[in-house]
Design a protein around this motif. Structure first.
Motif, PDB file in Angstrom:
ATOM      1  N   TRP A  38      -1.149   7.258  -0.387  1.00  0.00           N
ATOM      2  CA  TRP A  38      -0.045   6.342  -0.684  1.00  0.00           C
ATOM      3  C   TRP A  38      -0.409   5.381  -1.794  1.00  0.00           C
ATOM      4  CZ3 TRP A  38      -2.825   5.864   3.931  1.00  0.00           C
ATOM      5  CH2 TRP A  38      -3.626   4.710   4.047  1.00  0.00           C
ATOM      6  N   LEU A  39       0.643   4.814  -2.370  1.00  0.00           N
ATOM      7  CA  LEU A  39       0.516   3.733  -3.330  1.00  0.00           C
ATOM      8  C   LEU A  39       1.038   2.490  -2.630  1.00  0.00           C
ATOM      9  CD1 LEU A  39       2.206   5.887  -5.959  1.00  0.00           C
ATOM     10  CD2 LEU A  39       0.230   4.541  -6.658  1.00  0.00           C
ATOM     11  N   SER A  40       0.308   1.376  -2.797  1.00  0.00           N
ATOM     12  CA  SER A  40       0.747   0.130  -2.182  1.00  0.00           C
ATOM     13  C   SER A  40       1.111  -0.821  -3.307  1.00  0.00           C
ATOM     14  CB  SER A  40      -0.391  -0.424  -1.330  1.00  0.00           C
ATOM     15  OG  SER A  40       0.065  -1.499  -0.562  1.00  0.00           O
ATOM     16  N   CYS A  41       2.280  -1.402  -3.249  1.00  0.00           N
ATOM     17  CA  CYS A  41       2.711  -2.256  -4.358  1.00  0.00           C
ATOM     18  C   CYS A  41       1.774  -3.454  -4.515  1.00  0.00           C
ATOM     19  CB  CYS A  41       4.143  -2.736  -4.136  1.00  0.00           C
ATOM     20  SG  CYS A  41       4.722  -3.749  -5.512  1.00  0.00           S
ATOM     21  N   PRO A  42       1.124  -3.595  -5.671  1.00  0.00           N
ATOM     22  CA  PRO A  42       0.107  -4.649  -5.837  1.00  0.00           C
ATOM     23  C   PRO A  42       0.687  -6.059  -5.814  1.00  0.00           C
ATOM     24  CG  PRO A  42      -0.075  -2.970  -7.547  1.00  0.00           C
ATOM     25  CD  PRO A  42       1.245  -2.754  -6.852  1.00  0.00           C
ATOM     26  N   LEU A  43       1.983  -6.197  -5.909  1.00  0.00           N
ATOM     27  CA  LEU A  43       2.559  -7.548  -5.830  1.00  0.00           C
ATOM     28  C   LEU A  43       2.191  -8.205  -4.508  1.00  0.00           C
ATOM     29  CD1 LEU A  43       6.198  -7.064  -7.212  1.00  0.00           C
ATOM     30  CD2 LEU A  43       4.320  -8.316  -8.302  1.00  0.00           C
ATOM     31  N   PHE A  44       2.032  -7.388  -3.480  1.00  0.00           N
ATOM     32  CA  PHE A  44       1.777  -7.944  -2.145  1.00  0.00           C
ATOM     33  C   PHE A  44       0.292  -8.040  -1.801  1.00  0.00           C
ATOM     34  CE2 PHE A  44       5.894  -5.747  -2.105  1.00  0.00           C
ATOM     35  CZ  PHE A  44       6.710  -6.852  -1.917  1.00  0.00           C
ATOM     36  N   SER A  45      -0.559  -7.781  -2.785  1.00  0.00           N
ATOM     37  CA  SER A  45      -2.001  -7.932  -2.511  1.00  0.00           C
ATOM     38  C   SER A  45      -2.350  -9.387  -2.271  1.00  0.00           C
ATOM     39  CB  SER A  45      -2.854  -7.413  -3.667  1.00  0.00           C
ATOM     40  OG  SER A  45      -2.179  -6.492  -4.437  1.00  0.00           O
ATOM     41  N   HIS A  46      -1.468 -10.288  -2.722  1.00  0.00           N
ATOM     42  CA  HIS A  46      -1.757 -11.713  -2.544  1.00  0.00           C
ATOM     43  C   HIS A  46      -0.593 -12.354  -1.815  1.00  0.00           C
ATOM     44  CE1 HIS A  46      -5.170 -11.103  -5.076  1.00  0.00           C
ATOM     45  NE2 HIS A  46      -4.389 -10.452  -5.917  1.00  0.00           N
ATOM     46  N   PRO A  47      -0.676 -12.309  -0.485  1.00  0.00           N
ATOM     47  CA  PRO A  47       0.482 -12.697   0.332  1.00  0.00           C
ATOM     48  C   PRO A  47       0.927 -14.130   0.100  1.00  0.00           C
ATOM     49  CG  PRO A  47      -1.263 -11.715   1.656  1.00  0.00           C
ATOM     50  CD  PRO A  47      -1.827 -11.930   0.312  1.00  0.00           C
ATOM     51  N   SER A  48       0.060 -14.980  -0.421  1.00  0.00           N
ATOM     52  CA  SER A  48       0.497 -16.354  -0.657  1.00  0.00           C
ATOM     53  C   SER A  48       1.461 -16.410  -1.840  1.00  0.00           C
ATOM     54  CB  SER A  48      -0.709 -17.263  -0.884  1.00  0.00           C
ATOM     55  OG  SER A  48      -1.506 -16.713  -1.907  1.00  0.00           O
ATOM     56  N   VAL A  49       1.465 -15.362  -2.679  1.00  0.00           N
ATOM     57  CA  VAL A  49       2.397 -15.320  -3.798  1.00  0.00           C
ATOM     58  C   VAL A  49       3.632 -14.487  -3.410  1.00  0.00           C
ATOM     59  CG1 VAL A  49       2.667 -14.810  -6.245  1.00  0.00           C
ATOM     60  CG2 VAL A  49       0.424 -15.485  -5.360  1.00  0.00           C
ATOM     61  N   TYR A  50       3.348 -13.261  -2.929  1.00  0.00           N
ATOM     62  CA  TYR A  50       4.441 -12.394  -2.482  1.00  0.00           C
ATOM     63  C   TYR A  50       4.143 -11.952  -1.067  1.00  0.00           C
ATOM     64  CZ  TYR A  50       6.193 -11.993  -7.247  1.00  0.00           C
ATOM     65  OH  TYR A  50       6.709 -12.256  -8.469  1.00  0.00           O
ATOM     66  N   ASN A  51       5.104 -12.143  -0.202  1.00  0.00           N
ATOM     67  CA  ASN A  51       4.969 -11.752   1.200  1.00  0.00           C
ATOM     68  C   ASN A  51       6.113 -10.809   1.500  1.00  0.00           C
ATOM     69  OD1 ASN A  51       5.405 -11.712   4.011  1.00  0.00           O
ATOM     70  ND2 ASN A  51       4.430 -13.724   4.263  1.00  0.00           N
ATOM     71  N   TYR A  52       5.749  -9.592   1.913  1.00  0.00           N
ATOM     72  CA  TYR A  52       6.793  -8.573   2.076  1.00  0.00           C
ATOM     73  C   TYR A  52       7.872  -9.026   3.055  1.00  0.00           C
ATOM     74  CZ  TYR A  52       9.190  -4.201   2.671  1.00  0.00           C
ATOM     75  OH  TYR A  52      10.173  -3.248   2.704  1.00  0.00           O
ATOM     76  N   THR A  53       7.416  -9.587   4.192  1.00  0.00           N
ATOM     77  CA  THR A  53       8.376 -10.000   5.210  1.00  0.00           C
ATOM     78  C   THR A  53       9.327 -11.066   4.676  1.00  0.00           C
ATOM     79  OG1 THR A  53       6.557  -9.636   6.724  1.00  0.00           O
ATOM     80  CG2 THR A  53       8.530 -10.665   7.631  1.00  0.00           C
TER      81      THR A  53
END
Ligand SMILES: *[C@@H]1O[C@H](CO)[C@@H](O)[C@H](O)[C@H]1NC(C)=O
Ligand SMILES: *[C@@H]1O[C@H](CO)[C@@H](O)[C@H](O)[C@H]1NC(C)=O
Ligand SMILES: *[C@@H]1O[C@H](CO)[C@@H](O)[C@H](O)[C@H]1NC(C)=O
Ligand SMILES: *[C@@H]1O[C@H](CO)[C@@H](O)[C@H](O)[C@H]1NC(C)=O
Length: 610
Positions: free
Chosen positions: A52-67
């Motif tokens: 799988w590929l994981s969207c790197p935007l969410f590697s830093h949850p303090s910036v982007y949080n999927y939920t």
């Protein structure tokens, strides 16, 4: 991971400030999209395996949080830039390619999937996107046919203390379980010493598979190595499998002490330092294995670290010396340039710390002696050897040295006094002694050494009072040579009179010295009072029969030292001496002296005859 977070924030700011949004839609209601550029995280999958590929935007949850992004009405869209194309295309989802939250699953991946992928997070008023690269590794032979199976992901690191137990879980098993129709199955392998691969079950029961996990009951050194787990599952009628790896290493048991310790300097070690040179203080610390691996080793100078000191003369150099089953030996060097006297007075401490404890130790410094001790030692050694040599030379050759010295620097007494004779010989009047005196002593002294010798019986005038004459002759001589033998110094003898005269003259400072020559050993009663007095103050030269016959013998050397200084005789004098010898042989008798009508010294007397 604060550093990569910083990079990300930098990327974010940089992208927002510099690059304009690239995805400008013709629809003015669509927001501008912020482009975060290309993610640095490389993603790889193995051909034929699920990935799988994981969207790197969410590697830093303090910036982007999927939920939370879902809560603000955001949607995640995936695009792809196929090889050789410039424009991104939407990805059409299928049973093979599916979306699950921030992931894009490929079940399985194919070689054609390689390329650039863009994930875009968008709601009505905001948009962000990031690009990433997918690499598809060649899968090769069918899984299970090769050992070890190829894994796409870097091995996970697992540490197990020796003699202890641990359960190994196959990475990403849970992710697969969500996708699978039914329970995935897991197979374990142990890879040791290169490509060798043992599939489970292993040959002993220390390690056993429990469910999907591998349970290590008793950890041993030989159980270290790479463990592989292959996860197989069914999804939508397709059978899928992937392999992950775990790097298992053994460390010392947790029951061992875990406090750090300073191995060096030990408490009685002294660093010898040399002024104005570079001084290196070495500290080594032992850090036992701890799960929370924080540790530190550092020097302080008067309580300040090198960084706090901010003195360019002080620097440090740290390195690992040894790594032994989790126990690390670390070294810290404190380097002091151009060491100064005042640096000696500073307090140098080395400290170590880990989660369990702290230790500090002061380094003892001592200035190296300014005079290099090696050279000093050499100097002393050479001096001692020289002294010993001189001592030996002096003791073996002191007579020769003395004679040599006298021949160079001694003053001729003839120039400073008005005496007539060099030597007056006093002896016991018996035939044996008389023969020794006349044929040996007198002959050598007169003929070979060139002294003027006075022998009373030979040189005195007939008729005079013996006492007066004796005193007069002794007074006119520089040396009184006393020939000692058992017959000497019998009460009231001529010889005793001569001895008394000599000792008296010496005592009065009359430029006369008495020499004792022991011709034959005296008996106890032979040592009369006068002789005993003389013996204390004077040297005794012993005659040793044939040993003393040579002129180079000790007897003659010692005698010459006692006699007045006389330069070595020339050739003509020697010829004279030879003649003299002839003459004296014809007239050995003491009466000869009486026949010659003069009170002159014998030398002059014989000369006139020649
Ligand atoms: C994301 O946000 C939700 C609520 O908004 C929160 O419960 C969750 O812990 C956050 N996740 C992370 C990884 O911060
Ligand atoms: C879109 O997301 C932003 C935050 O990123 C939020 O402030 C805004 O209200 C959202 N717009 C809509 C229409 O929900
Ligand atoms: C496994 O870990 C050890 C220690 O961390 C390391 O020295 C070794 O290189 C690793 N092996 C592999 C194959 O990554
Ligand atoms: C330096 O170490 C000694 C023990 O060797 C300790 O008594 C002293 O307090 C230490 N000094 C500092 C500044 O830590």
């Amino acid at each position: 991971m604060p550093s990569s977070f910083c990079t990300f924030v930098f990327l974010l700011i940089g992208a927002a400030a510099v690059s304009p949004a690239i995805s400008q839609s013709s629809d003015p209601t669509e927001p501008m999209c912020y482009d975060w550029g290309v993610s640095r995280e490389a993603v790889s999958v193995v051909e034929g395996q699920p990935g799988w590929l994981s969207c790197p935007l969410f590697s830093h949850p303090s910036v982007y949080n999927y939920t939370s992004s879902q809560n603000t009405g955001h949607n995640l869209f995936w695009y792809r830039v196929p090889e050789g194309h410039d424009l991104e295309q939407p990805i059409s989802l299928s049973s093979r390619i599916s979306k699950d939250r921030e992931r894009l699953w490929l079940q399985p991946a194919s070689a054609a999937d390689a390329g650039q992928y863009i994930c875009m997070l968008r709601n009505k008023s905001s948009c962000s996107k990031i690009t990433m690269h997918l690499e598809v590794l060649p899968g090769g032979a069918a899984l299970g046919d090769r050992c070890p199976p190829q894994g796409a992901v870097e091995p996970a690191q697992v540490v197990i203390p020796m003699q202890e137990d641990k359960r190994l879980h196959c990475p990403h098993l849970q992710d697969a379980a969500k996708m699978a129709d039914g329970e995935p199955s897991v197979a374990w392998y142990h890879v040791r010493d290169g490509p060798r691969c043992d599939p489970y079950p292993f040959w002993n029961s220390d390690r056993q598979q429990v469910g999907s996990s591998l349970q290590v009951y008793v950890m041993l050194i030989q159980y270290q190595g790479i463990y592989l787990c292959t996860v197989s599952y069914l999804r939508k009628g397709r059978s899928l499998s992937f392999t992950r790896s775990i790097n298992v290493t053994a460390v010392y048991p947790s029951i061992l002490p875990k406090e750090p310790s300073i191995l060096q300097p030990n408490s009685n070690q002294v660093f010898t330092v040399k002024l104005d040179t570079e001084v290196r203080l070495k500290c080594t610390g032992l850090f036992p294995y701890l799960e929370s691996g924080t540790w530190d080793i550092w020097w302080t100078v008067d309580g300040k670290t090198v960084d706090q000191l901010a003195d360019h003369r002080f620097s440090k150099d740290n390195r690992q010396v040894k790594y032994d089953f989790g126990d690390r030996t670390e070294e810290s060097l404190l380097i002091i340039q151009r060491f100064q006297v005042e640096d000696l007075r500073k307090e140098y401490n080395c400290s170590v710390r880990n989660a369990r404890g702290f230790d500090t130790r002061r380094a003892q410094l001592q200035e190296e002696a300014s005079l290099p001790s090696v050279e000093l030692g050499w100097g002393l050694g050479v001096t001692l050897v020289l002294m010993l040599l001189l001592f030996v030379v002096y003791h073996v050759f002191w007579l020769e040295l003395l004679l040599l010295y006298r021949s160079w620097f001694g003053s001729d007494e003839r120039h400073t006094d008005d005496k007539e004779y060099d030597v007056y010989i006093s002896y016991a009047r018996n035939s044996e002694d008389e023969h020794f005196v006349l044929s040996t002593l007198r002959s050598v002294l007169e003929n070979q050494l060139g002294y003027s010798v006075c022998i009373f019986d030979r040189d005195s005038l007939p008729g005079g009072t013996i006492t007066d004459e004796t005193l007069s002759f002794v007074a006119r001589s520089r040396r009184l040579l006393v020939v000692l033998s058992p017959g000497y110094a019998s009460q009231g003898s001529q010889a005793l009179l001569e001895l008394k005269a000599g000792i008296d003259s010496m005592a009065r400072g009359g430029h006369l010295r008495v020499i004792l020559v022991q011709y034959k050993p005296l008996l106890r009663k032979g040592w009369v009072k006068e002789l005993r007095r003389a013996r204390v103050a004077l040297t005794l030269v012993r005659w040793k029969e044939h040993k003393s016959s040579e002129l180079t013998s000790r007897f003659w050397k010692r005698l010459r030292v006692e006699l007045p200084v006389r330069r070595v005789s020339s050739k003509s004098e020697k010829e004279d001496a030879a003649l003299l010898r002839l003459h004296s042989q014809n007239s050995t008798h003491s009466q000869t002296g009486l026949l010659i009508s003069a009170t002159k010294c014998p030398e002059t007397m014989f000369r006139s005859v020649v």
